[in-house]
Design a protein around this motif. Sequence first.
Motif, PDB file in Angstrom:
ATOM      1  N   VAL A   7       0.808  -1.233   0.060  1.00 14.20           N
ATOM      2  CA  VAL A   7       0.023  -0.109  -0.129  1.00 14.20           C
ATOM      3  C   VAL A   7       0.691   1.269  -0.107  1.00 14.20           C
ATOM      4  O   VAL A   7       1.820   1.688   0.987  1.00 14.20           O
ATOM      5  N   SER A   8       0.763   2.014  -0.972  1.00 14.73           N
ATOM      6  CA  SER A   8       1.443   3.383  -1.129  1.00 14.73           C
ATOM      7  C   SER A   8       0.710   4.683  -0.433  1.00 14.73           C
ATOM      8  O   SER A   8      -0.591   4.515  -0.965  1.00 14.73           O
ATOM      9  N   THR A   9       1.333   5.094   0.272  1.00 13.63           N
ATOM     10  CA  THR A   9       0.561   6.282   0.617  1.00 13.63           C
ATOM     11  C   THR A   9       0.786   7.630  -0.234  1.00 13.63           C
ATOM     12  O   THR A   9       1.622   7.812  -0.939  1.00 13.63           O
ATOM     13  N   ALA A  10       0.356   8.748   0.348  1.00 13.49           N
ATOM     14  CA  ALA A  10       0.382  10.044  -0.490  1.00 13.49           C
ATOM     15  C   ALA A  10       1.941  10.470  -0.164  1.00 13.49           C
ATOM     16  O   ALA A  10       2.586  10.188   0.721  1.00 13.49           O
ATOM     17  N   PRO A  11       2.236  11.565  -0.993  1.00 14.22           N
ATOM     18  CA  PRO A  11       3.573  12.090  -0.835  1.00 14.22           C
ATOM     19  C   PRO A  11       3.721  12.610   0.348  1.00 14.22           C
ATOM     20  O   PRO A  11       2.802  13.158   1.054  1.00 14.22           O
ATOM     21  N   ARG A 402      -4.034  17.177   3.231  1.00 13.57           N
ATOM     22  CA  ARG A 402      -2.892  16.396   2.892  1.00 13.57           C
ATOM     23  C   ARG A 402      -3.351  15.661   1.428  1.00 13.57           C
ATOM     24  O   ARG A 402      -4.634  15.270   1.369  1.00 13.57           O
ATOM     25  N   ASP A 403      -2.618  15.477   0.515  1.00 16.03           N
ATOM     26  CA  ASP A 403      -3.014  14.914  -0.655  1.00 16.03           C
ATOM     27  C   ASP A 403      -3.381  13.559  -0.436  1.00 16.03           C
ATOM     28  O   ASP A 403      -2.910  12.749   0.446  1.00 16.03           O
ATOM     29  N   LEU A 404      -4.589  12.919  -1.489  1.00 13.59           N
ATOM     30  CA  LEU A 404      -5.008  11.752  -1.035  1.00 13.59           C
ATOM     31  C   LEU A 404      -4.896  11.194  -2.613  1.00 13.59           C
ATOM     32  O   LEU A 404      -5.087  11.698  -3.714  1.00 13.59           O
ATOM     33  N   ASN A 405      -4.303   9.888  -2.474  1.00 12.61           N
ATOM     34  CA  ASN A 405      -4.491   9.165  -3.904  1.00 12.61           C
ATOM     35  C   ASN A 405      -4.886   7.898  -3.284  1.00 12.61           C
ATOM     36  O   ASN A 405      -5.379   7.583  -2.151  1.00 12.61           O
ATOM     37  N   HIS A 406      -5.002   6.715  -4.132  1.00 11.09           N
ATOM     38  CA  HIS A 406      -5.564   5.422  -3.889  1.00 11.09           C
ATOM     39  C   HIS A 406      -5.155   4.818  -2.700  1.00 11.09           C
ATOM     40  O   HIS A 406      -5.789   4.156  -1.682  1.00 11.09           O
ATOM     41  N   GLY A 407      -3.686   4.649  -2.706  1.00 10.11           N
ATOM     42  CA  GLY A 407      -2.975   4.016  -1.497  1.00 10.11           C
ATOM     43  C   GLY A 407      -3.276   4.589  -0.203  1.00 10.11           C
ATOM     44  O   GLY A 407      -3.486   4.062   0.931  1.00 10.11           O
ATOM     45  N   ALA A 408      -3.476   5.936  -0.087  1.00  6.22           N
ATOM     46  CA  ALA A 408      -3.648   6.728   1.094  1.00  6.22           C
ATOM     47  C   ALA A 408      -4.881   6.385   1.631  1.00  6.22           C
ATOM     48  O   ALA A 408      -5.462   6.455   2.663  1.00  6.22           O
ATOM     49  N   VAL A 409      -6.063   6.433   0.697  1.00  6.56           N
ATOM     50  CA  VAL A 409      -7.377   6.224   0.710  1.00  6.56           C
ATOM     51  C   VAL A 409      -7.711   4.700   1.464  1.00  6.56           C
ATOM     52  O   VAL A 409      -8.310   4.681   2.563  1.00  6.56           O
ATOM     53  N   ARG A 410      -7.058   4.019   0.847  1.00  6.75           N
ATOM     54  CA  ARG A 410      -6.983   2.397   1.279  1.00  6.75           C
ATOM     55  C   ARG A 410      -6.249   2.458   2.517  1.00  6.75           C
ATOM     56  O   ARG A 410      -6.709   1.498   3.636  1.00  6.75           O
ATOM     57  N   PHE A 411      -5.207   2.990   2.967  1.00  9.49           N
ATOM     58  CA  PHE A 411      -4.792   3.002   4.065  1.00  9.49           C
ATOM     59  C   PHE A 411      -5.656   3.415   5.311  1.00  9.49           C
ATOM     60  O   PHE A 411      -5.597   3.052   6.421  1.00  9.49           O
ATOM     61  N   ILE A 412      -6.300   4.534   5.153  1.00 11.79           N
ATOM     62  CA  ILE A 412      -7.186   5.145   5.995  1.00 11.79           C
ATOM     63  C   ILE A 412      -8.350   4.337   6.199  1.00 11.79           C
ATOM     64  O   ILE A 412      -8.789   3.974   7.436  1.00 11.79           O
TER      65      ILE A 412
END
Length: 426
Positions: A7-11, A402-412
């Motif tokens: 899982v990748s998070t936002a920058p 804070r920027d959101l991408n697919h990995g960040a939303v999945r992390f949440i």
Amino acid sequence: MSTSPGVSTAPAPIRTSNDLGLGLLRQPTSVLFGPGQRRQIPAILESLAEHVLVVTDERMAASAEFSAISEELRSRGVRVSLYSGTRPDLPRENILEVTERFGSAGVGAILGIGGGSCMDLAKVVSIVLTHGGDVRDYYGEYLVPGPGCPVVTVPTTAGTGAEVTSISVVYDKDKGMKVGVASPHLEAVAAVIDPELTLTCPPGLTAAAGADALSHLVEAFTGRAKNPSSEDLATKLYVGKNRLTDLYARTGIPLLQSALGRVCANPADLEARSDTLFAAYCAGMSINTAGTAGAHAIQSPIGALTHTPHGFGISALLPYVMRYNLPTRVPEFAEIGRLLGTADVAGAELEQARAGITGIEHILESIGAPIDLKTLGLSPTDFDTVASQALLATRLTANNPRDLNHGAVRFILERGWAGDRSWWTI
């Protein structure tokens, strides 16, 4: 930040600030607040039109208060038409039905009385009746060509702030998502906010609506500051958190801390009802130019999957979205901690910020609102779908600090499903 495998998070988070010192509000021409002020509604409408369309739901239409308003309108010679079929989460079908039924009726003004869906329906119907077409023609920002017929908004729940916002949120089943019609032309000409109308609001709805109002205040106060250009101010509804939205958020957050638990424990407490409704109004004033953010973007697809109330979906997400956003909003969360009295003012700012987040969580827990996603019935197999759908709500994700991408939303979602409210490694 620690993550799950793959899982990748936002920058790395970047803090934004209101370097312009901007303050911007949008609001109805008149706002009338206080117990019993619903008695002014007939006089306001009489001055606007000879034929009024009243948009509400079945529960409100059957109430004695509603009958009194309607009878007084008729006694003043105002023709009254009624639509009482408004459903939760405002399906597009409601709009089609109202515009087809009343499109040629010569409606001069609209009264939207009820929860957020009733008021959103009144606002968007005024546009479609005036300018024609389908509501889909107006999905998005600044696509409404001009004002509609005058709208008066009257809330009967303390949550959405729709009485003062210039957006209507519509559920389009063909798209499988909620879509916004956002324009200053949706602003009501008058909002009448009478706490006595919320006395009969059921306890569960009171709690869900209160959680929604709290989330509006938190997301507006901790949202992205954008330093908009002149063109941005003329073409975008949400121009970022600013000095005036912060003023309303600072008023509303401590009000809900003191009032929400009281009103859920004793629904007949008019003082608590008044404070809760005033806080919801403050929240509406805040989000009208700051906007809501990540929690609202993620909740929409979760609500569609789990069929859970919007406010409870938001409450289940908020602890985890706040933790994700913390690195970009330490001063704001710290101020929330001081506003709530949960922070040690002599302590480090980060510790004060954490106390602000736990203070918000304590308010949610005190009213029995869920604070994890498993409680909603969300399945981990839906995480990727939810993340993809959430990122389509760009008008909301653009407001997240804070920027959101697919990995960040999945992390949440993973942390929310696990109920992991530890302080994540940043």
